[in-house]
Design a protein around this motif. Structure first.
Motif, mmCIF file in Angstrom:
data_model
loop_
_atom_site.group_PDB
_atom_site.id
_atom_site.type_symbol
_atom_site.label_atom_id
_atom_site.label_comp_id
_atom_site.label_asym_id
_atom_site.label_seq_id
_atom_site.Cartn_x
_atom_site.Cartn_y
_atom_site.Cartn_z
ATOM 1 N N ALA A 80 0.834 -1.195 0.000
ATOM 2 C CA ALA A 80 0.000 0.000 0.000
ATOM 3 C C ALA A 80 0.868 1.243 0.000
ATOM 4 O O ALA A 80 0.524 2.249 -0.597
ATOM 5 N N ARG A 81 2.018 1.146 0.670
ATOM 6 C CA ARG A 81 2.864 2.312 0.768
ATOM 7 C C ARG A 81 3.502 2.652 -0.571
ATOM 8 O O ARG A 81 3.721 3.802 -0.895
ATOM 9 N N THR A 82 3.814 1.643 -1.343
ATOM 10 C CA THR A 82 4.516 1.916 -2.583
ATOM 11 C C THR A 82 3.567 2.243 -3.727
ATOM 12 O O THR A 82 3.989 2.752 -4.736
ATOM 13 N N THR A 83 2.291 1.967 -3.530
ATOM 14 C CA THR A 83 1.355 2.162 -4.629
ATOM 15 C C THR A 83 1.357 3.565 -5.221
ATOM 16 O O THR A 83 1.432 3.706 -6.429
ATOM 17 N N ALA A 109 11.334 13.189 13.941
ATOM 18 C CA ALA A 109 10.893 12.272 14.999
ATOM 19 C C ALA A 109 9.401 11.947 14.948
ATOM 20 O O ALA A 109 8.989 10.838 15.261
ATOM 21 N N ARG A 110 8.573 12.901 14.537
ATOM 22 C CA ARG A 110 7.128 12.675 14.614
ATOM 23 C C ARG A 110 6.513 12.187 13.315
ATOM 24 O O ARG A 110 5.312 11.993 13.215
ATOM 25 N N ARG A 111 7.339 12.018 12.297
ATOM 26 C CA ARG A 111 6.791 11.544 11.023
ATOM 27 C C ARG A 111 6.520 10.060 11.062
ATOM 28 O O ARG A 111 7.069 9.330 11.874
ATOM 29 N N LYS A 112 5.702 9.622 10.108
ATOM 30 C CA LYS A 112 5.495 8.193 9.891
ATOM 31 C C LYS A 112 6.438 7.755 8.756
ATOM 32 O O LYS A 112 6.789 8.576 7.893
ATOM 33 N N PRO A 113 6.840 6.492 8.746
ATOM 34 C CA PRO A 113 7.762 6.030 7.693
ATOM 35 C C PRO A 113 7.264 6.342 6.285
ATOM 36 O O PRO A 113 8.063 6.668 5.412
ATOM 37 N N SER A 114 5.939 6.273 6.081
ATOM 38 C CA SER A 114 5.431 6.494 4.724
ATOM 39 C C SER A 114 5.599 7.939 4.277
ATOM 40 O O SER A 114 5.414 8.250 3.107
ATOM 41 N N GLN A 115 5.937 8.836 5.222
ATOM 42 C CA GLN A 115 6.078 10.240 4.833
ATOM 43 C C GLN A 115 7.545 10.616 4.597
ATOM 44 O O GLN A 115 7.894 11.783 4.676
ATOM 45 N N MET A 116 8.371 9.607 4.337
ATOM 46 C CA MET A 116 9.794 9.906 4.144
ATOM 47 C C MET A 116 10.324 9.253 2.874
ATOM 48 O O MET A 116 9.781 8.266 2.399
ATOM 49 N N SER A 117 11.438 9.806 2.372
ATOM 50 C CA SER A 117 12.072 9.231 1.186
ATOM 51 C C SER A 117 12.838 7.973 1.577
ATOM 52 O O SER A 117 13.043 7.702 2.762
ATOM 53 N N GLY A 118 13.294 7.226 0.582
ATOM 54 C CA GLY A 118 14.050 6.003 0.847
ATOM 55 C C GLY A 118 15.307 6.269 1.661
ATOM 56 O O GLY A 118 15.619 5.542 2.602
#
Ligand SMILES: Nc1ncnc2c1ncn2[C@@H]1O[C@H](COP(=O)(O)OP(=O)(O)O)[C@@H](O)[C@H]1O
Ligand SMILES: [Mg+2]
Lengths: 292, 366
Positions: free
Chosen positions: A5-8, B136-145
């Motif tokens: 879902a994250r990569t979509t 610190a307060r971000r979620k992993p999905s809100q960051m670049s690789g």
């Protein structure tokens, strides 16, 4: 969210742009949406599908005491239905059975899904998967008769308990599918990461697997609940005296004639179903792997 | 060299077979190695050679089929992953998607039951180490690789493990970022004093960061040594071939004197190389010659150069790569730095003399 879902969004973005451009252009040739009369047919289809329901809801507000003739708007049948002792006890029975069956079925489905996804491949794991889903396509009347015979053979007293047992059984596959869909989109590297960071098996489940599975578990529970509330055929076979559920009660009333009270109960049940289905849809919306 | 320090990890005769019966896959044939305390140790090899498997055996996600693994002197066979004082940076980061960066980084200490204040401090410290304090307060999905990579690193460092295992942590990053992260990782290792076991298939990464490298192929460790050892003194054909470019020349040992063999290849090319155990006069051996160690000249200049003709010349910017056919029939690749006046670069068809300095040729065991 699952990995997938994250990569979509990354993958979907360019596609979305292309699609947007294409639909923005005016094209002359063949277009799927331009079959002659398609719109009309769509309307006919929806009317066919929903007209009876609209009639049901409208007539639940009928002032007349004969259900089929409209004489004016009134909520008096609602008041009457809600104060009916039989309806009240049927409602309570329905809620008891649905709640108990939901809790039991969801717990068993969760264990089954975990065993199948994380227990490693064992002999017959594919077969197990099929066997869990099979009740979904077995004719309900067959299951009903089978359950009835089974209870007779073991000599159990018919009542709320038999209802709960029977409902739990047919709810399991419904609870299982969303949980399994969620688990499939989640490989076990997250659990390994948790264990690498000093979480025992149980803690890894408690802090990582379970929170990530929760939407699937809730979705499965809601589906079970609504399936249990709606069930008629199996309930008819295994309910004892004094354990009448709402669908059984409605059926009993209809045999006497369609009264506005029947419309009222049906409308309320419809409303409950809608609420649950909407919530289910919202919960599984982001889940790419949901079985539809 | 770090051999005098304490041994962090001691892998003895480890063998790993996945599955059983007809479907069995041998991932590690046999591996023995020592990793010293404070060392930056790299497992280098092509995809599928068993690097990840070795790492997972150390972390405890897989059990050895044979052999033992010791961590600071203790056998760890019976310890589950959550009881081993090692942390892993996973290849695809594996950050917990439902937790913030701070929660991810604090997870290990939380599982260890440390007090909140201590966890908070450790999270801050680890995040500042990888320059991610603002996230610190971000979620992993809100960051670049690249940012997720840093968080994964901070998460593994926060519990202050004795050993950090890194499975191709840079492979998903783009080139520039990868090069910057190499230096950072190396610095991080020096500053924290944690033993790093780093897995990669990229020889440049291995050569620039490691104290020592173990080169692996097909489930076997081919050679263990410093980057210089591995590059300058490859033991066998696989190592010489996998790391850098190499000419392989078949030659016969004509004579041996004081440990140095004089070898004669087809066409009369004569080279001297240190003799390896098990070879003697009359044996056919393989010699490895690095292209950049040899040089070309238009005329013989009276030295011991071998005449030949340039078959092809590839201009590479800083250098030019030549294929030279020696008069005896042997073809060699030779790389020369480009001169100030690039128009004097030799071209295909030119007659040249190749000089091979003493010490260039390296005898291989196979
Ligand atoms: N869980 C597994 N089951 C079966 N075979 C595996 C498993 N993991 C790895 N292998 C096999 O073991 C070999 C080594 O794999 P791996 O350690 O992942 O190599 P590397 O990390 O060097 O690419 C490969 O042939 C791979 O297919
Ligand atoms: Mg690997």
């Amino acid at each position: 969210m699952t990995d997938a879902a994250r990569t979509t969004p990354d993958i979907a973005l360019p596609d979305a742009k292309v699609a947007g451009k294409a639909s923005g252009q005016k094209r002359k040739g063949f277009e799927v949406g331009s079959f002659p009369g398609l719109k009309t047919w769509t309307w006919v289809f929806f009317i066919y599908l929903y007209a009876p329901i609209v009639v049901l809801v409208v007539y639940s507000f009928n002032a007349n005491n004969r259900a089929q003739k409209w004489t004016g708007f009134s909520t008096s049948w609602y008041a009457k239905a809600f104060s009916n002792d039989d309806i009240q006890s049927a409602t309570i029975n329905t809620l008891i059975v649905a709640s108990a069956a939901t809790v039991l079925a969801t717990a068993m489905a969760l264990l089954a899904a975990l065993a199948l996804a994380r227990g490693g491949r064992f002999k017959g794991s594919t077969a197990s998967l099929g066997l869990i889903s099979l009740p979904l396509i077995v004719p309900e009347i067959a299951t009903a008769v089978a359950t009835l015979s089974f209870f007779v053979v073991i000599g159990i007293q018919f009542g709320l308990l038999t209802l709960i047992i029977a409902h739990t059984v047919f709810c399991i596959p419904f609870a299982f599918l969303p949980i399994r869909a969620r688990l499939e989109g989640m490989d076990d590297t997250l659990e390994q990461a948790a264990m690498d960071l000093y979480a025992s098996r149980w803690k890894a489940f408690r802090y990582v697997t379970f929170p990530l599975l929760l939407p699937g578990i809730v979705a499965g529970a809601m589906l079970s609940f609504i399936i249990s509330v709606d069930d008629f055929i199996i309930s008819l076979m295994v309910a004892g005296a004094g354990s009448t559920t709402l669908p059984l009660y409605i059926y009993g009333m209809i045999r006497v004639g369609i009264s506005p009270e029947v419309n009222v109960i049906s409308t309320v049940m419809l409303l409950i179903s809608l609420v649950f289905i909407t919530a289910y849809w919202l919960l599984t919306r982001g889940d790419d792997h949901t079985v539809h | 060299m770090v051999e005098d320090g304490r041994t962090a990890i001691d892998i003895r005769n480890v063998r790993k077979v996945y599955g059983s019966g007809g479907g069995a896959v041998t991932a590690i044939e046999r591996a023995s190695l020592d990793i010293a305390d404070n060392e930056f140790f790299t497992l280098l090899g092509p995809s599928g050679c068993g690097k990840t498997t070795l790492l997972r055996l150390i972390a405890g996600f897989e059990a050895t089929t044979e052999g033992e693994i010791f961590l600071y002197g203790d056998e760890i066979e019976d310890l589950p992953p959550f009881k081993r004082p090692v942390n892993t940076v996973f290849q695809h980061y594996s950050l917990f998607p439902h937790m913030t960066v701070a929660e991810n980084v604090g997870f290990g200490l939380k599982m260890l039951g440390r007090p909140k204040a201590e966890i908070g401090e450790a999270v801050e410290r680890s995040l500042s180490l990888v320059k991610m304090s603002d996230f610190a307060r971000r979620k992993p999905s809100q960051m670049s690789g690249g940012q997720q990579q840093r968080v994964a690193l901070a998460r593994a460092l926060a519990p202050n493990p004795k050993v950090l295992l890194l499975d191709e942590p840079l492979s998903a990053l783009d080139l520039k970022l990868r090069q910057a992260m190499r230096n950072e990782l190396k610095t991080l290792q020096r500053e924290t004093g944690i033993t790093f076991v780093f897995v990669t298939h990229d020889q440049e990464e291995a050569l620039t960061m490691s104290d020592r490298i173990a080169v692996m192929s097909n489930g076997l460790i081919q050679q263990i040594g410093s980057p210089l050892d591995i590059y300058e003194r490859p033991l066998n054909r696989f190592v010489a071939d996998f790391i850098g470019d190499t000419n392989f020349v078949e030659a016969d040992i004509a004579s041996v004197e004081g440990g140095v063999a004089t070898c004669q290849s087809a066409g009369g090319l004569e080279m001297r190389a240190a003799v390896v155990d098990g070879h003697g006069v009359g044996d056919r051996v393989t010699l490895a010659l690095r292209p950049e160690k040899m040089s070309l000249a238009a005329s013989a200049n009276g030295g011991a150069a071998t005449p030949g003709r340039i078959e092809s010349a590839d201009y590479l910017g800083t250098s030019t790569s030549y294929k030279v056919m020696l008069d005896g029939g042997v073809t060699l690749a030779v790389r020369e730095q480009n001169p100030v006046d690039a128009s004097t670069v030799l071209a295909a068809g030119d007659a040249v003399h190749v000089s091979i300095p003493v010490g260039t040729a390296r005898m291989l065991v196979d």
